[in-house]
Each structure stands twice: as structure tokens, then as C-alpha cells.
Scaffold this motif. Structure first.
Motif, PDB file in Angstrom:
ATOM      1  N   VAL B  17      29.981  40.147  39.134  1.00 16.65           N
ATOM      2  CA  VAL B  17      29.459  41.400  39.503  1.00 16.65           C
ATOM      3  C   VAL B  17      28.040  41.575  39.725  1.00 16.65           C
ATOM      4  N   LEU B  18      27.077  40.854  38.667  1.00 17.42           N
ATOM      5  CA  LEU B  18      25.691  40.941  38.701  1.00 17.42           C
ATOM      6  C   LEU B  18      25.031  39.945  39.359  1.00 17.42           C
ATOM      7  N   GLY B  19      25.861  38.769  39.545  1.00 16.71           N
ATOM      8  CA  GLY B  19      25.356  37.566  40.025  1.00 16.71           C
ATOM      9  C   GLY B  19      24.684  36.953  38.851  1.00 16.71           C
ATOM     10  N   GLY B  20      24.404  35.335  39.107  1.00 22.74           N
ATOM     11  CA  GLY B  20      23.918  34.633  38.172  1.00 22.74           C
ATOM     12  C   GLY B  20      22.690  34.784  37.470  1.00 22.74           C
ATOM     13  N   LYS B  21      21.689  35.301  38.334  1.00 21.43           N
ATOM     14  CA  LYS B  21      20.210  35.674  38.172  1.00 21.43           C
ATOM     15  C   LYS B  21      20.216  36.816  37.187  1.00 21.43           C
ATOM     16  N   ALA B  22      20.875  37.879  37.569  1.00 22.08           N
ATOM     17  CA  ALA B  22      20.888  39.228  36.796  1.00 22.08           C
ATOM     18  C   ALA B  22      21.634  38.940  35.615  1.00 22.08           C
ATOM     19  N   HIS B  23      22.711  37.985  35.620  1.00 23.09           N
ATOM     20  CA  HIS B  23      23.363  37.874  34.403  1.00 23.09           C
ATOM     21  C   HIS B  23      22.566  37.052  33.144  1.00 23.09           C
ATOM     22  N   GLY B  24      21.700  36.109  33.789  1.00 25.69           N
ATOM     23  CA  GLY B  24      20.903  35.498  32.937  1.00 25.69           C
ATOM     24  C   GLY B  24      19.667  36.199  32.482  1.00 25.69           C
ATOM     25  N   LEU B  25      19.226  37.353  33.023  1.00 27.08           N
ATOM     26  CA  LEU B  25      18.239  38.011  32.768  1.00 27.08           C
ATOM     27  C   LEU B  25      18.756  39.074  31.447  1.00 27.08           C
ATOM     28  N   VAL B  26      19.915  39.516  31.745  1.00 24.04           N
ATOM     29  CA  VAL B  26      20.554  40.340  30.662  1.00 24.04           C
ATOM     30  C   VAL B  26      20.795  39.406  29.282  1.00 24.04           C
ATOM     31  N   VAL B  27      21.302  38.267  29.463  1.00 31.97           N
ATOM     32  CA  VAL B  27      21.237  37.387  28.308  1.00 31.97           C
ATOM     33  C   VAL B  27      19.821  37.333  27.776  1.00 31.97           C
ATOM     34  N   VAL B  40      19.774  45.358  39.457  1.00 26.79           N
ATOM     35  CA  VAL B  40      20.197  44.762  40.400  1.00 26.79           C
ATOM     36  C   VAL B  40      21.238  45.549  41.150  1.00 26.79           C
ATOM     37  N   VAL B  41      21.239  45.213  42.514  1.00 21.60           N
ATOM     38  CA  VAL B  41      22.349  45.621  43.536  1.00 21.60           C
ATOM     39  C   VAL B  41      23.215  44.772  43.418  1.00 21.60           C
ATOM     40  N   THR B  42      24.546  45.227  43.162  1.00 24.10           N
ATOM     41  CA  THR B  42      25.785  44.383  42.748  1.00 24.10           C
ATOM     42  C   THR B  42      26.369  43.647  43.850  1.00 24.10           C
ATOM     43  N   THR B  43      27.189  42.570  43.672  1.00 25.36           N
ATOM     44  CA  THR B  43      27.732  41.696  44.675  1.00 25.36           C
ATOM     45  C   THR B  43      28.841  42.643  45.203  1.00 25.36           C
ATOM     46  N   GLU B  44      29.140  43.778  44.490  1.00 18.31           N
ATOM     47  CA  GLU B  44      30.023  44.711  45.198  1.00 18.31           C
ATOM     48  C   GLU B  44      29.309  45.283  46.477  1.00 18.31           C
ATOM     49  N   ALA B  45      28.324  45.836  46.061  1.00 18.35           N
ATOM     50  CA  ALA B  45      27.560  46.369  47.332  1.00 18.35           C
ATOM     51  C   ALA B  45      27.416  45.439  48.397  1.00 18.35           C
ATOM     52  N   CYS B  46      27.284  44.228  48.344  1.00 16.62           N
ATOM     53  CA  CYS B  46      27.162  43.410  49.310  1.00 16.62           C
ATOM     54  C   CYS B  46      28.514  43.065  49.940  1.00 16.62           C
ATOM     55  N   ARG B  47      29.536  42.947  49.171  1.00 17.89           N
ATOM     56  CA  ARG B  47      30.880  42.706  49.783  1.00 17.89           C
ATOM     57  C   ARG B  47      31.052  44.009  50.863  1.00 17.89           C
ATOM     58  N   ALA B  48      30.441  45.352  50.318  1.00 15.47           N
ATOM     59  CA  ALA B  48      30.804  46.354  51.452  1.00 15.47           C
ATOM     60  C   ALA B  48      29.875  46.187  52.506  1.00 15.47           C
ATOM     61  N   PHE B  49      28.769  45.673  52.396  1.00 15.46           N
ATOM     62  CA  PHE B  49      27.860  45.272  53.679  1.00 15.46           C
ATOM     63  C   PHE B  49      28.445  44.377  54.529  1.00 15.46           C
ATOM     64  N   LEU B  50      28.971  43.363  53.919  1.00 14.61           N
ATOM     65  CA  LEU B  50      29.636  42.377  54.905  1.00 14.61           C
ATOM     66  C   LEU B  50      30.739  42.907  55.448  1.00 14.61           C
TER      67      LEU B  50
END
Lengths: 200, 431
Positions: B17-27, B40-50
Motif C-alpha cells: 500500500v505504502l510502497g517500499g520507500k515510505a515503508h522504510g521511512l515508517v521503519v 505518502v499518496v498510496t499505490t491504491e491512488a495510483c491504481r485508480a489513476f491508471l
């Protein structure tokens, strides 16, 4: 329409030092015709032959002559805007072509990059499939170029042949040999820089 | 919010959902490490865009709210699976209106579907429907003042696996200058003398991220007016001898058990484990990217013509800004290739692999006189003056022990190739 002498002169500018076989492939002329042009150009002081290696190259005067004639050809055909636009398209495609050649040589396996030993037909088929897709888009740029200057027409022919040779089992014809898709593409890159007068 | 997550230790969604980069920042947040404010604007938003060809309804209002208080930001792609260099990044974006952030997010999402990115996914088995997230983060400035800078750091040496921090630092510059290779960087330990507090903070961060991932790690960092900020973290993804050494050392340190250590090393890693390397401890003149493994020693030739001429007398290394068809004769005559520009997918790298010649690319700012004797290492990217010691493995003792554990697991002690010994152990462990 570029004359055969200009085709040979310019081929040497794009590929650097080369023998008759390579120049014949680049220009689409027969080897005897290439040699005949090279001798005339040598008499005019524009080319020189390295007897030890049997290869030809441009002299300083030959390079200067090609710069002038290729620029004149571009300007008299009013082709600069079209070639510049096609060059922009080429630059978008170029990193993808290099990715594809790299994928042909190296492949991911368990998160490690290893040499592609071509023993996995499904992997090779996947790369070739993407290559075919790439080639269709490259053809658009090639068509724009040959519409602007007909001498560019050779590139699409040669690239198609290299892809066909690879599909026929000559695996080195994609990224590795001097007649490979990659080598022809690099010549086209050099040709575009030379034609537009863009320094490296 | 539906499409946006403000990054903090409390976010508990996955990298899907968050992508690897944002997930790493959460860590990094959870480890209590300093991270510039971000959402982060989620991958879900990207999928909707696509799917719909436009950004999802409501994202504009969410973005307007989320960007409140930000002035200058970066907007970076971050897919669930790493796709280095394939997608757009927008840096130093001044938020003068809500539309600025919206169009940057749209640019990042659109870059998911460039033909080059599609090709990359096809070749690497990454599904096209994953989509990328977009991380919007307050910019920190490595060029703010004399106590600012930027760099990249590995918790262990990625060339050998040795347990010493490794990386590059650039004083008084922004991060892209390091990653792009445009500027000449300094070895990471220079930071220790110049900014001891930042150095101490970085060492502490490396040790905490290693403990979290239980693996060697990579971070990107910037420090601004003496204050350290971490911008990215991921596992180190070492290969060859370095992977062997890290796995073995982590088992010795009690971080992994021996079975886990064995599974950390792919049999593929062992293929290059005995490729010749410059011996550790030699003075490294410069470092680029290894593009074709192996070591080459020779005199510097700076043009194809001189390479052909000099090769009659002895081995030459062709040194070029980048290569073109004009260099083919020189490449053919040379024993190795060194270029100032380009990466592992450059003309020089493709040709070097075709010819099987050691190659190092992307060594910027190096001036070498014609005829100088140099040695290049196409695994590590190292360039050394003269002819240093060469070794066939930098992890002999580690490899020996790891393969001993492999035989313990498989019960087979017959003489076989290294990769076979490891594969046999993997077969047992994976049952």
C-alpha cells in the motif's frame, strides 16, 4: 539523395576505422563499390588505409569534408527540424534499448544478477518479445528520419535484419557482435550526433 | 484520509500500500530515527489513476490539507518492488498552490507506465497492476551551510562484506549530486573528523537498522546545519563474496542461526565468488560501478588509436569519457575498460560484457595521464594505481565455514562444486 561517395565518407565518420565488409553493411553498397569509392576518396586526400590491419579511416580533411557535406545536405533538404525531433524520440528510446541489451546479457535469479547463459528459452523469449515491441517503436523514429533524409533508411533495414538473425538462433546478433542490433543502434546514435553537429 | 497517509511510527500498512520507500521511512520512525516530515499518496491512488486516466476524486482536497505547513518538498516514486531509476522524481518543488503537488503526484504516477518501465517489469516479473506510491517529503538541504552535506552509507562494506561502515559523503551538496555521480564524493569516514556528532548519529542509525532488518543495510542521509536526517533505508542486497561474509558473520554474531545464514546466500552468489579481485587494503584511487567482473592491469590509453598502438607493447586499459562506435578497435585491443560516465546499462558496459573484458564505468573527475599503469576491478568498481595484489576470493575462510555448515545440513561430504554443496543444503532446508 546522398551519392555513394558521401555514403562511404559518412559511414567512416560514424563507425570510425572499418573494413570493407562493415562499410558495405552500413552503406548498402557492394564491397567492390565501397572499395572503389574509398580509393577515389583516398586520391582526394579524404581517406587513408591502414595496410597492417586492412582497415580504412578518415583523414582530418576527410572529416572536415564530411562535416560540410552532411551539414549542406541537412540544410538544403530543410531537414533540421525533422531530424532534431526524431533525435528527441531516439533519446527516449536509447535507455530502454540499453536495458534490453543488458537483460540479454545478464538476468535476475534469486535476487542476484547472473550471466544469461541462454539455457532458459522462456526468459529469452520474454526479452525478445520486449525487443520486438521496442523495435516497433524504433521503427517510428527510423521512418521519421528516412522521410527527412533517405540515407537514414538503411538503419531500419539493418536493425530488422539483426533482430531476424537473432530470432533465427544467432544469439550474438542482439547485443554482442559488431553487426548486432546494439552496434547498429550505436551507429545511428553517432550518425544523429554527427548530422546535427552535436558534440559528444 | 482515503488516499494519503502521514508517515509516523503508528502507520501499520504494508509496502504493498505504502510502497517500499515510505515503508522504510515508517521503519525509521519506529526505530526513533530522524526523518523529515512526509506523507505518502498510496499505490491504491495510483491504481485508480491508471484505471480511470485521472487522479481519484477527493485527492485534491486531501493533498491541499496534507501539504499545509510545507514550503519546499520532494515528490518521489516508491513502488512496492524496487525499480531503480525507472520512474520520476521531483525535487525542490516550491508549493505555491495546491496544484503544484497535484501535478507532481500525477507526473510520478504517469511514469509508472512509460515503455521503459513496462519493459523493466516484464523482465523482472513485476506485475503491471501494482502501481507506485508517491512520497511527498519536506526538503532538507545538504547545501544549507558549511555544516551541511549529504551521502549514502552501507552498514558493512558491500565489496567484501566486512563489518565496517562504507559509503560516500559530499560536503555542502544536495543528495542528487551523490546518487547521480555528477560530483566527486569523499569516503564516508571523512565525516568522522569533520562532523563528529553527525558521524556518531549515523553509526547509531546504521546499527539500529541492521538490528531491525537482521541484514547489512543501505541508507541515504542528509545533514543540515549539523542535524542528521535519514531519507531512505533498505537491506543492502550484497552479492558474491560479500553476501557470503555477511551471512557467516551474522550467524557468528548470533543474529541469524546457521540455517537462516545458509538461506541468505543463493547458489548464484557463488558463481562469482572466486572471480579475481583487487586485494582488500590497497589504496583506492577512485571508485565507479563494476560493469563486467574481473581484474585488468594495463597502461592507460585515452583514445582508441593509442590503445591499438600501445597494445603491441603490452596490456592497456582504455580510458574514455564514454564509448561510441569509434572506440570499438580500442576496446578490442584493450585488456580492460574504464569510463567516466554511464552505468551498468551503457554502451561501454554492453560492449565490455560482449567481449568479456573487465569494465568499470561512471568514474567521474579522474584525470589519468596516458601510459600510467593502473588496475581496475570490474566487480567492485575500484581503480588502483600500479599493479596491486590480486586475490581469487576475499572470503575464503567464510566460504569454507559456510559450506561446512551446508554439508552438516545435507549430510553429503563428497567433493562437489561450491554451488552444489549450497544447493543440497537449500533442498533440505526448504524440505
Amino acid at each position: 539523395m546522398s551519392g555513394p561517395d558521401l555514403l562511404v565518407l559518412h559511414a567512416l565518420r560514424c563507425v570510425g576505422t572499418a573494413g570493407l565488409t562493415r562499410l558495405a553493411a552500413t552503406t548498402g553498397l557492394t564491397e567492390p563499390n565501397v572499395e572503389s569509392e574509398l580509393i577515389d576518396l583516398a586520391v582526394a586526400g579524404l581517406t587513408t588505409r591502414d595496410a597492417d590491419f586492412g582497415v580504412w579511416s578518415l583523414t582530418g580533411a576527410g572529416r572536415a569534408a564530411d562535416v560540410k557535406r552532411i551539414t549542406d545536405e541537412l540544410e538544403s533538404a530543410a531537414a533540421r527540424p525533422a531530424v532534431t525531433a526524431a533525435y528527441d524520440g531516439f533519446l527516449v528510446l536509447n535507455p530502454e534499448l540499453l536495458d534490453l541489451c543488458t537483460a540479454w546479457q545478464l538476468r535476475p535469479a534469486d535476487g542476484v544478477v547472473i550471466a544469461n547463459d541462454h539455457r532458459d528459452p522462456s526468459y529469452d523469449a520474454r526479452v525478445l518479445d520486449r525487443f520486438a515491441d521496442f523495435h516497433r517503436r524504433a521503427a517510428v523514429v527510423c521512418a521519421e528520419l528516412s522521410a527527412a533524409l533517405s540515407r537514414f533508411g538503411r538503419y531500419h533495414v539493418r536493425l530488422t535484419e539483426a533482430l531476424d538473425r537473432t530470432r533465427a538462433g544467432k544469439l550474438e546478433e542482439l547485443a554482442d557482435s559488431t553487426s548486432s542490433y546494439h552496434a547498429i543502434w550505436a551507429e545511428l546514435h553517432e550518425d544523429l550526433l554527427a548530422t546535427l553537429g552535436i558534440p559528444r | 484520509m482515503r488516499w494519503i497517509r502521514r508517515l509516523s511510527a503508528e502507520v501499520d500498512e504494508t509496502a504493498e500500500v505504502l510502497g517500499g520507500k515510505a515503508h522504510g521511512l515508517v521503519v525509521l520512525h519506529r526505530l526513533g530515527l530522524p526523518v523529515p516530515e512526509a506523507f505518502v499518496v498510496t499505490t491504491e491512488a495510483c491504481r485508480a489513476f491508471l484505471r480511470d486516466g485521472r487522479l481519484p476524486h477527493g485527492l485534491d482536497e486531501e493533498l491541499a490539507t496534507a501539504t499545509g505547513g510545507f514550503d519546499v518538498v520532494s515528490v518521489r516514486s516508491g513502488a512496492p518492488v524496487s525499480m531503480p531509476g525507472m520512474m520520476n522524481t521531483v525535487l525542490n518543488l516550491e508549493l505555491t498552490s495546491a496544484d503544484d503537488a497535484l501535478s507532481a503526484v500525477e507526473a510520478v504516477f504517469s511514469s509508472w507506465n512509460t515503455p521503459r518501465a513496462r519493459t523493466y517489469r516484464e523482465l523482472n516479473d513485476i506485475p503491471h497492476e501494482l502501481g507506485t506510491a508517491a512520497v511527498v517529503q519536506r526538503m532538507v538541504f545538504g547545501d544549507r551551510d558549511e555544516h551541511s552535506g549529504t551521502g549514502v552509507a552501507f552498514s558493512r562494506d558491500p565489496n567484501t562484506g566486512a563489518n565496517v561502515p562504507f559509503g560516500d559523503v559530499l560536503f555542502g551538496h544536495q543528495g542528487e549530486a551523490v546518487v547521480s555521480g555528477r560530483s566527486r564524493t569523499l569516503p564516508l569516514p571523512e565525516l568522522a573528523d569533520r562532523e563528529p556528532a553527525v558521524w556518531a548519529g549515523l553509526l547509531d542509525a546504521l546499527s539500529r537498522v541492521e538490528a531491525h532488518y537482521r541484514d547489512a543495510c543501505y541508507v541515504e542521509f542528509t545533514y543540515e546545519s549539523g542535524e542528521l536526517w535519514l531519507l531512505q533505508v533498505r537491506p543492502g542486497r550484497f552479492s558474491g563474496a560479500a553476501a557470503v561474509r555477511v551471512a557467516t558473520d551474522l550467524a557468528d554474531e548470533g543474529v541469524l542461526d546457521r540455517r537462516e545464514a545458509l538461506l541468505r546466500v543463493s547458489p548464484h552468489h557463488l558463481r562469482h565468488v572466486r572471480t579475481p579481485r583487487i586485494a582488500p587494503g590497497e589504496d583506492v584511487l577512485a571508485r565507479g560501478l563494476g560493469a563486467c567482473p574481473g581484474v585488468a592491469t594495463g597502461r592507460v590509453a585515452t583514445t582508441a588509436d593509442t590503445a591499438v598502438r600501445m597494445a603491441v607493447e603490452g596490456p592497456v586499459v582504455l580510458v574514455r569519457p564514454e564509448t561510441s562506435p569509434h572506440d570499438m578497435r580500442g576496446l578490442a585491443a584493450a585488456t580492460g575498460i574504464l569510463t567516466a560516465r554511464g552505468g551498468p546499462a551503457s554502451h561501454a558496459a554492453v560492449v565490455a560484457r560482449a567481449m568479456g573484458k573487465p569494465a568499470v564505468v561512471g568514474v567521474s573527475g579522474l584525470a589519468l595521464d596516458e601510459g600510467t599503469l593502473i588496475t581496475i576491478d570490474g566487480t567492485s568498481g575500484e581503480v588502483v594505481l600500479g599493479s596491486p595484489r590480486i586475490v581469487t576470493t576475499t572470503a575464503d575462510a567464510h566460504l569454507h565455514r559456510l559450506l561446512g555448515w551446508a554439508d552438516d545440513v545435507s549430510g553429503d561430504r563428497s567433493p562437489r562444486a561450491d554451488a552444489d554443496r549450497l544447493s543440497a543444503a537449500h533442498a533440505v532446508l526448504r524440505g
